[in-house]
Design a protein around this motif. Structure first.
Motif, short mmCIF file in Angstrom:
data_model
loop_
_atom_site.label_atom_id
_atom_site.label_comp_id
_atom_site.label_asym_id
_atom_site.label_seq_id
_atom_site.Cartn_x
_atom_site.Cartn_y
_atom_site.Cartn_z
N LEU A 50 80.03 -4.32 19.75
CA LEU A 50 80.49 -3.30 20.69
C LEU A 50 80.29 -3.82 22.10
CD1 LEU A 50 81.34 -0.41 21.56
CD2 LEU A 50 78.95 0.29 21.23
N ALA A 51 81.41 -4.01 22.81
CA ALA A 51 81.35 -4.42 24.22
C ALA A 51 81.49 -3.18 25.09
CB ALA A 51 82.47 -5.41 24.52
N ALA A 103 92.97 13.34 21.00
CA ALA A 103 92.95 13.19 19.55
C ALA A 103 92.45 11.81 19.15
CB ALA A 103 94.34 13.44 18.96
N PHE A 104 92.86 10.80 19.90
CA PHE A 104 92.41 9.43 19.62
C PHE A 104 90.91 9.32 19.82
CE2 PHE A 104 91.51 5.02 20.77
CZ PHE A 104 92.20 4.31 19.80
N LEU A 105 90.40 9.92 20.90
CA LEU A 105 88.97 9.87 21.17
C LEU A 105 88.17 10.59 20.09
CD1 LEU A 105 88.56 10.33 25.03
CD2 LEU A 105 87.82 8.41 23.62
N GLU A 106 88.64 11.77 19.68
CA GLU A 106 87.91 12.52 18.65
C GLU A 106 87.92 11.76 17.33
OE1 GLU A 106 88.33 16.67 18.21
OE2 GLU A 106 88.35 17.07 20.38
N TRP A 107 89.01 11.08 17.05
CA TRP A 107 89.06 10.25 15.84
C TRP A 107 88.03 9.12 15.95
CZ3 TRP A 107 90.45 5.06 16.04
CH2 TRP A 107 90.45 4.41 14.79
N MET A 108 87.94 8.47 17.12
CA MET A 108 86.96 7.40 17.31
C MET A 108 85.53 7.92 17.23
SD MET A 108 88.46 4.78 20.21
CE MET A 108 87.12 3.62 19.97
N GLU A 109 85.36 9.19 17.56
CA GLU A 109 84.03 9.80 17.48
C GLU A 109 83.66 10.18 16.05
OE1 GLU A 109 84.32 11.86 21.93
OE2 GLU A 109 84.46 13.08 20.13
N GLY A 110 84.60 10.00 15.13
CA GLY A 110 84.34 10.31 13.73
C GLY A 110 84.53 11.78 13.40
N ASP A 127 79.05 10.68 21.80
CA ASP A 127 79.43 10.80 20.39
C ASP A 127 80.21 9.57 19.93
OD1 ASP A 127 78.20 13.24 20.29
OD2 ASP A 127 80.04 14.42 20.42
N LEU A 128 81.06 9.07 20.81
CA LEU A 128 81.87 7.90 20.49
C LEU A 128 80.99 6.68 20.24
CD1 LEU A 128 84.53 6.29 20.40
CD2 LEU A 128 84.46 6.20 22.88
N LEU A 129 80.06 6.44 21.14
CA LEU A 129 79.20 5.28 21.02
C LEU A 129 78.30 5.38 19.78
CD1 LEU A 129 78.20 4.88 24.77
CD2 LEU A 129 79.79 3.44 23.49
N ASP A 168 69.61 9.49 34.21
CA ASP A 168 68.95 10.45 33.31
C ASP A 168 69.29 10.20 31.84
OD1 ASP A 168 71.57 11.27 34.08
OD2 ASP A 168 71.22 13.23 33.20
N LEU A 169 70.25 9.31 31.59
CA LEU A 169 70.63 9.01 30.21
C LEU A 169 70.06 7.68 29.71
CD1 LEU A 169 74.37 10.21 30.05
CD2 LEU A 169 72.34 11.32 29.12
N ALA A 170 69.07 7.19 30.42
CA ALA A 170 68.46 5.90 30.03
C ALA A 170 67.93 5.94 28.60
CB ALA A 170 67.35 5.52 31.01
N GLU A 171 67.26 7.01 28.25
CA GLU A 171 66.69 7.10 26.92
C GLU A 171 67.79 7.16 25.86
OE1 GLU A 171 64.08 6.79 24.02
OE2 GLU A 171 63.60 6.62 26.15
N THR A 172 68.88 7.87 26.17
CA THR A 172 70.03 7.93 25.25
C THR A 172 70.59 6.53 25.02
OG1 THR A 172 70.60 10.17 25.97
CG2 THR A 172 72.34 8.89 24.90
N CYS A 173 70.71 5.76 26.08
CA CYS A 173 71.21 4.39 25.95
C CYS A 173 70.29 3.54 25.07
CB CYS A 173 71.35 3.74 27.32
SG CYS A 173 72.67 4.45 28.34
N ARG A 174 68.99 3.70 25.26
CA ARG A 174 68.04 2.94 24.45
C ARG A 174 68.13 3.34 22.97
NH1 ARG A 174 64.94 2.94 29.44
NH2 ARG A 174 64.10 5.02 29.04
#
Length: 398
Positions: free
Chosen positions: A217-218, A380-387, A205-207, A243-249
């Protein structure tokens, strides 16, 4: 971000009771607080209110009592520790609602401080129960939230009270919100995000959110291995979610559509075992052997991240670039963090960082104090970054 009310917006505080939500979920050993960082962060808010003649009744959770009164999770030792930090008496109430709490608040003078017992001793706290919120609201005239770290929870003490009393952000909360607004809400562009960590699965979600909001984005840490594998590069026996290769693409495709440059490692530090000072070598990403694991980014990659910093005006950082807890696989994280801190200190970069591993990594590099802002809020910081919407913040908006 819609504007929220601040303490200075509150008038006529003399004799009023401010219910202040703080984060006092601190480490305690043998009845003694072993790290008072969170206690110190509350001092500014408490003194601002008490200095205006308000009674300050502090609300906090401690541990996970799950609605039961557990003596070992009492906040009483924390009240004693906070009195030492505050340099003033801090009374303690054996409950956070009802007659016990009412009497404790009544017993202090204007400007006095009382810490109420663990809000999570009541099952209704985490359920945001209306009856508990009504009862707790009777204790005060206004509500102040100074616990951004708990703002992603819709609990009585973080959200319910804000809907029942005039609500304000405390000093620590407003520093967080102001910094986050500068980082992603209304940032100076270009914006660079550095995201590391072990697994892509924990930060999908963050990415997905970041590629639509930042200019570059590094990606580092173990999660970079999954992206490298998705591009067809060998990663040996590295931590990798194949198994997340497609998600990365998909994330990379979305980034391209949004005009966001993805920065992945070009060289890596590899070893055959994960141990401190294990024999290791630096190689290009296409040269990782089957019996090797990627444990850090290489110097060429750090150079690319630093070039991106020089092109950026705002940096948002979450997560290390390698296995920073174990030398020598901390080098990329340390070098990049020091480069960011140097630019932030010189006024060339607004650098905002957050997340548990991130804070530890910046402290390890000795640069946490040189960043523009470092959030200790974790989830909380992560959820904020996730929008995501943070209930405790939404409730403060006017």
């Amino acid at each position: 971000m819609a504007e929220f009310k601040r303490i200075e917006d509150a008038d006529g505080l003399t004799g009023q009771t401010a219910l202040v939500r703080v984060d006092f979920n601190v480490p305690v050993a043998n009845g003694k607080v072993t790290d008072d960082t969170r206690l110190r962060s509350a001092v500014d808010t408490v003194t601002s209110l008490s200095g205006k003649g308000a009674k300050v009744a502090l609300l906090a959770h401690f541990g996970r009592p799950k609605g039961e009164k557990k003596p070992e999770l009492s906040l009483k030792p924390v009240a004693e520790a906070f009195a030492g930090v505050l340099g003033a008496p801090v009374a303690f109430a054996e409950d956070c609602v009802g007659e016990v709490a009412e009497n404790a608040i009544a017993s202090i003078q204007g400007g006095g401080v009382v810490l109420l017992e663990n809000t999570r001793f009541h099952a209704g706290e985490e359920k945001n129960d209306d009856a508990l919120a009504d009862e707790m609201a009777k204790l005060g005239d206004l509500y102040v939230n100074d616990a951004f770290s708990a703002a992603h929870r819709a609990h009585v003490s973080t959200e319910g009270l804000a809907r029942r009393l005039p609500a304000y952000a405390g000093r620590s909360m407003e520093r967080e919100l102001d910094a986050l607004e500068k980082a992603l809400g209304n940032p100076q562009r270009p914006v660079l995000a550095v995201v590391g960590g072990a697994k892509v699965s924990t930060k999908i979600d963050l990415l997905k959110n970041l590629v639509s909001r930042v200019d570059a984005l590094a990606i580092g840490g173990g999660m970079a291995n999954t992206f490298l594998a998705a591009r067809g590069h060998p990663v040996g026996k590295s931590l990798c979610e194949h198994d997340l290769a497609e998600t990365c693409r998909e994330i990379e495709a979305n980034a391209k559509d949004a005009g966001c440059d993805i920065i992945l490692p070009q060289d890596v530090v590899v070893a055959k075992e994960f141990a401190a000072n294990a024999p290791h070598r630096t190689c290009n990403i296409g040269e990782v052997a089957e019996d090797e694991m990627i444990l850090d980014a290489g110097p060429q990659t750090v150079g690319l991240v630093v070039i991106a910093m020089d092109a950026a005006k705002t940096l948002v950082w979450n997560g290390p670039l390698g296995a920073f807890e174990t030398e020598p696989f901390d080098k990329a994280t340390v070098d990049a963090a020091r480069a960011a801190a140097e630019r932030a200190k010189a006024g060339k970069l607004i650098a905002v960082a957050g997340g548990g591993d991130t804070v530890a990594a910046l402290n390890h590099a000795g640069v946490a104090d040189d960043f523009s802002f470092v959030s200790t809020a974790g989830g909380a910081f992560l959820e904020w970054m996730e929008g995501k919407t943070l209930p405790g913040v939404e409730a403060l908006k006017g």
